[in-house]
Design an enzyme around this catalytic site. Structure first.
Site, PDB file in Angstrom:
ATOM      1  N   SER A  49       0.833  -1.196   0.000  1.00 27.19           N
ATOM      2  CA  SER A  49       0.000   0.000   0.000  1.00 27.19           C
ATOM      3  C   SER A  49       0.876   1.258   0.000  1.00 27.19           C
ATOM      4  CB  SER A  49      -0.962  -0.035   1.196  1.00 27.19           C
ATOM      5  OG  SER A  49      -2.010   0.896   1.030  1.00 27.19           O
ATOM      6  N   ASP A 163      -5.554  -3.327  -2.848  1.00 26.31           N
ATOM      7  CA  ASP A 163      -4.611  -2.966  -1.796  1.00 26.31           C
ATOM      8  C   ASP A 163      -3.936  -4.171  -1.136  1.00 26.31           C
ATOM      9  OD1 ASP A 163      -3.564  -2.061   0.814  1.00 26.31           O
ATOM     10  OD2 ASP A 163      -4.588  -0.195   0.333  1.00 26.31           O
TER      11      ASP A 163
END
Length: 294
Positions: A49, A163
């Protein structure tokens, strides 16, 4: 004079695992700068991320320019980089944001970077972590920070990826292919500097109820105003999940050094607080390095 501690001499190669944490991930810029100041040489880096964002930029050799750009970023400028979309599996397209960062970093391929780099993403169809080690850097980074529901998924090799923090908020496993004998991991979900119930000193983020970013998105999506916005609820839920998974990962595969960042440095979307977050990261790294004798 005492002999140096084995494996801790200047220039020692280390592998670096950068964790997920939204805007708090910018604190890892300060961590990297502190590591380099101590003479530690990063031999490979993996990130998830926002950790992938920082790690990828660092691997491309553009961390200083990236930091300078974010430190100048205002709240209004950040909001203007967001591009709300309708009728797609996410409320933000993300192209405008990526284009702005690409102007600073360029558009290299991962396999051509001067430093080995891995970005963690998640294939929700197959329910597994995907390690991205080749291909366009920004494609991998866009996949790694594609928070489900907030950003649209990123298509990579025919797979919709989201993500990496969903399953790998602490991408320790990806670093084990490195030749480095020591792993430094950055935990983005450490104990808050201002624990709940203690008097606030006004320097930390306020509870994420009714944030400006949340209200901004709600207005564009036509959601009725409320106490907590969609983005606030999503970010708090994701943060809670990532914290629990990161604790398990650290327990199952402990690194040689963990640098802990307080989870209340800023809210997950407050990228305009980069300068503050970077200083917190630098201070946390120096504290951990001092304690470990580096």
């Amino acid at each position: 004079m005492a002999a140096p501690t084995p494996g801790r001499e200047r220039g020692e190669p280390i592998a670096l695992a950068l964790g997920a944490g939204g805007a708090r991930g910018l604190a890892q810029i300060g961590v990297i700068e502190a590591l380099e100041a101590r003479g530690l040489r990063v031999a490979s880096v993996a990130g998830s991320s926002s950790g992938a964002l920082v790690g990828g930029v660092y691997a491309a050799g553009k961390l200083r320019e990236f930091r300078e750009g974010f430190e100048k970023l205002t709240r209004g400028e950040f909001l203007r980089l967001l591009d709300p979309v309708v009728g797609r599996p996410g409320v933000i397209g993300g192209q405008r944001l990526v284009d702005a960062m690409r102007e600073v970093v360029g558009d290299p391929r991962i396999e051509e970077l001067p430093l080995p780099f891995t970005a963690a993403a998640v294939d929700m169809e197959r329910q597994r972590v995907v390690w991205l080690r080749s291909g366009p850097l920004w494609q991998a980074l866009r996949a790694s920070f594609a928070i489900p529901g907030l950003f649209t998924p990123q298509l990579v090799h025919g797979r919709e990826l989201v993500d990496g923090g969903l399953l790998a908020p602490m991408p320790i496993t990806a670093t084990r292919l490195s030749d480095a004998h020591r792993l430094v991991a950055v935990d983005m979900h450490s104990r808050p500097a201002q624990p709940p119930g203690e008097p606030a000193d006004g320097t930390r983020a306020t509870p994420p109820r009714g944030s400006r970013l949340g209200r901004w998105l709600d207005r564009r999506l036509g959601n009725p105003p409320g106490e907590a916005s969609l983005v606030d609820t999503m970010s708090r839920a994701l943060d809670t999940m990532q914290a629990q998974i990161a604790r398990v990962q650290l327990a199952l595969d402990p690194p040689e050094l963990v640098i802990s960042i307080p989870r209340d440095v800023c809210q997950v979307y407050e990228f305009w607080r980069a300068k503050e977050a970077i200083e917190v990261g630098r201070a946390a790294a120096e504290k951990a390095l001092d304690a470990a004798g580096y």
